[in-house]
Write a protein that holds these residues in place. Sequence first.
Motif, mmCIF file in Angstrom:
data_model
loop_
_atom_site.group_PDB
_atom_site.id
_atom_site.type_symbol
_atom_site.label_atom_id
_atom_site.label_comp_id
_atom_site.label_asym_id
_atom_site.label_seq_id
_atom_site.Cartn_x
_atom_site.Cartn_y
_atom_site.Cartn_z
ATOM 1 N N MET A 1 0.781 -1.178 0.040
ATOM 2 C CA MET A 1 0.080 -0.213 -0.083
ATOM 3 C C MET A 1 0.827 1.213 0.000
ATOM 4 S SD MET A 1 -3.004 1.195 2.891
ATOM 5 C CE MET A 1 -3.636 -0.544 2.315
ATOM 6 N N ASN A 2 0.865 2.086 -0.996
ATOM 7 C CA ASN A 2 1.519 3.225 -1.119
ATOM 8 C C ASN A 2 1.148 4.413 -0.160
ATOM 9 O OD1 ASN A 2 2.664 1.941 -3.057
ATOM 10 N ND2 ASN A 2 1.711 3.016 -4.751
ATOM 11 N N GLU A 3 0.298 4.503 0.246
ATOM 12 C CA GLU A 3 -0.352 5.503 1.124
ATOM 13 C C GLU A 3 -0.652 5.072 2.541
ATOM 14 O OE1 GLU A 3 -3.750 6.667 -1.206
ATOM 15 O OE2 GLU A 3 -2.468 7.902 -2.511
ATOM 16 N N ILE A 4 0.352 4.290 3.302
ATOM 17 C CA ILE A 4 0.394 3.675 4.360
ATOM 18 C C ILE A 4 -0.001 4.753 5.542
ATOM 19 C CG2 ILE A 4 2.839 4.000 5.224
ATOM 20 C CD1 ILE A 4 2.028 0.783 5.619
ATOM 21 N N ASN A 5 0.010 6.008 5.333
ATOM 22 C CA ASN A 5 -0.238 6.743 6.475
ATOM 23 C C ASN A 5 -1.553 7.831 6.157
ATOM 24 O OD1 ASN A 5 2.087 6.399 8.072
ATOM 25 N ND2 ASN A 5 3.211 7.745 6.718
ATOM 26 N N ASN A 6 -2.207 7.325 5.270
ATOM 27 C CA ASN A 6 -3.815 7.902 4.828
ATOM 28 C C ASN A 6 -4.679 6.877 5.006
ATOM 29 O OD1 ASN A 6 -5.945 8.774 3.415
ATOM 30 N ND2 ASN A 6 -4.772 9.086 1.359
ATOM 31 N N GLU B 1 -9.703 -6.081 9.048
ATOM 32 C CA GLU B 1 -8.423 -5.336 9.356
ATOM 33 C C GLU B 1 -8.045 -4.267 9.071
ATOM 34 O OE1 GLU B 1 -3.789 -6.870 8.337
ATOM 35 O OE2 GLU B 1 -5.125 -8.618 8.710
ATOM 36 N N LYS B 2 -8.179 -3.969 7.822
ATOM 37 C CA LYS B 2 -7.890 -2.750 7.079
ATOM 38 C C LYS B 2 -8.612 -1.740 7.886
ATOM 39 C CE LYS B 2 -5.964 -4.984 3.073
ATOM 40 N NZ LYS B 2 -6.303 -5.774 2.000
ATOM 41 N N TYR B 3 -9.963 -2.013 8.001
ATOM 42 C CA TYR B 3 -10.630 -0.850 8.650
ATOM 43 C C TYR B 3 -10.154 -0.624 10.165
ATOM 44 C CZ TYR B 3 -14.449 0.218 5.435
ATOM 45 O OH TYR B 3 -15.099 0.787 4.316
ATOM 46 N N LEU B 4 -9.854 -1.480 10.764
ATOM 47 C CA LEU B 4 -9.196 -1.119 12.114
ATOM 48 C C LEU B 4 -7.814 -0.270 11.989
ATOM 49 C CD1 LEU B 4 -10.003 -4.507 13.775
ATOM 50 C CD2 LEU B 4 -10.976 -2.463 14.641
ATOM 51 N N LYS B 5 -7.159 -0.798 11.127
ATOM 52 C CA LYS B 5 -5.855 -0.263 10.881
ATOM 53 C C LYS B 5 -6.118 1.494 10.198
ATOM 54 C CE LYS B 5 -3.050 -4.116 10.454
ATOM 55 N NZ LYS B 5 -2.250 -5.129 9.430
ATOM 56 N N ALA B 6 -7.254 1.621 9.517
ATOM 57 C CA ALA B 6 -7.501 3.082 9.249
ATOM 58 C C ALA B 6 -7.835 3.721 10.288
ATOM 59 C CB ALA B 6 -8.904 2.819 8.361
ATOM 60 N N VAL B 7 -8.794 3.141 11.283
ATOM 61 C CA VAL B 7 -8.929 3.893 12.868
ATOM 62 C C VAL B 7 -7.647 4.245 13.275
ATOM 63 C CG1 VAL B 7 -9.909 3.839 14.672
ATOM 64 C CG2 VAL B 7 -11.207 2.876 12.893
ATOM 65 N N LEU B 8 -6.718 3.378 13.408
ATOM 66 C CA LEU B 8 -5.277 3.536 14.063
ATOM 67 C C LEU B 8 -4.580 4.745 13.375
ATOM 68 C CD1 LEU B 8 -4.449 -0.108 15.044
ATOM 69 C CD2 LEU B 8 -5.415 1.664 16.828
ATOM 70 N N VAL B 9 -4.489 4.603 12.126
ATOM 71 C CA VAL B 9 -3.686 5.534 11.388
ATOM 72 C C VAL B 9 -4.597 7.096 11.684
ATOM 73 C CG1 VAL B 9 -3.256 6.324 8.944
ATOM 74 C CG2 VAL B 9 -2.981 4.039 9.540
ATOM 75 N N ALA B 10 -5.693 6.900 11.323
ATOM 76 C CA ALA B 10 -6.626 8.226 11.851
ATOM 77 C C ALA B 10 -6.188 8.803 13.130
ATOM 78 C CB ALA B 10 -8.025 8.035 11.377
ATOM 79 N N LYS B 11 -5.996 7.989 14.141
ATOM 80 C CA LYS B 11 -5.627 8.522 15.357
ATOM 81 C C LYS B 11 -4.130 8.707 15.624
ATOM 82 C CE LYS B 11 -9.544 8.253 17.722
ATOM 83 N NZ LYS B 11 -10.252 9.517 18.365
ATOM 84 N N GLY B 12 -3.247 8.456 14.675
ATOM 85 C CA GLY B 12 -1.994 8.593 14.706
ATOM 86 C C GLY B 12 -1.245 7.645 15.620
ATOM 87 N N GLN B 13 -1.785 6.405 15.606
ATOM 88 C CA GLN B 13 -1.545 5.167 16.579
ATOM 89 C C GLN B 13 -0.521 4.339 15.922
ATOM 90 O OE1 GLN B 13 -1.954 4.784 20.069
ATOM 91 N NE2 GLN B 13 -0.791 2.854 19.722
ATOM 92 N N ALA B 14 0.473 3.926 16.320
ATOM 93 C CA ALA B 14 1.327 2.875 15.721
ATOM 94 C C ALA B 14 0.905 1.695 15.870
ATOM 95 C CB ALA B 14 2.800 3.213 16.055
#
Length: 95
Positions: free
Chosen positions: A1-6, A44-57
């Motif tokens: 995924m190219n936009e890992i922080n998005n 999994e990807k939706y949970l990771k989207a939430v974490l990215v949105a929260k700035g959580q590693a």
Amino acid sequence: MNEINNPLAWAARAEEDYSLARSALRRKKPLISGACFHAQQCAEKYLKAVLVAKGQAFPKTHDLLALKDLCTQAGQFLAVDANQLDVLSSYAVQV
């Protein structure tokens, strides 16, 4: 995924998995295992989207319960049954 922080990129990929899961189930002879795999990937990807949105590693994991716990620690409480996440986690790729 190219936009890992998005987070929107994570959500877009989750939607692809959701579409694939639905397609697998709509076949004349449903592809249950494939549908479950893509359903797990979607969650999994939706949970990771939430974490990215929260700035959580987060670690490289397919464990949906662990990801949900990280969401809770980041202040995002999700009304998702832990038992269902545990069952869904079992359909992830095992390495």
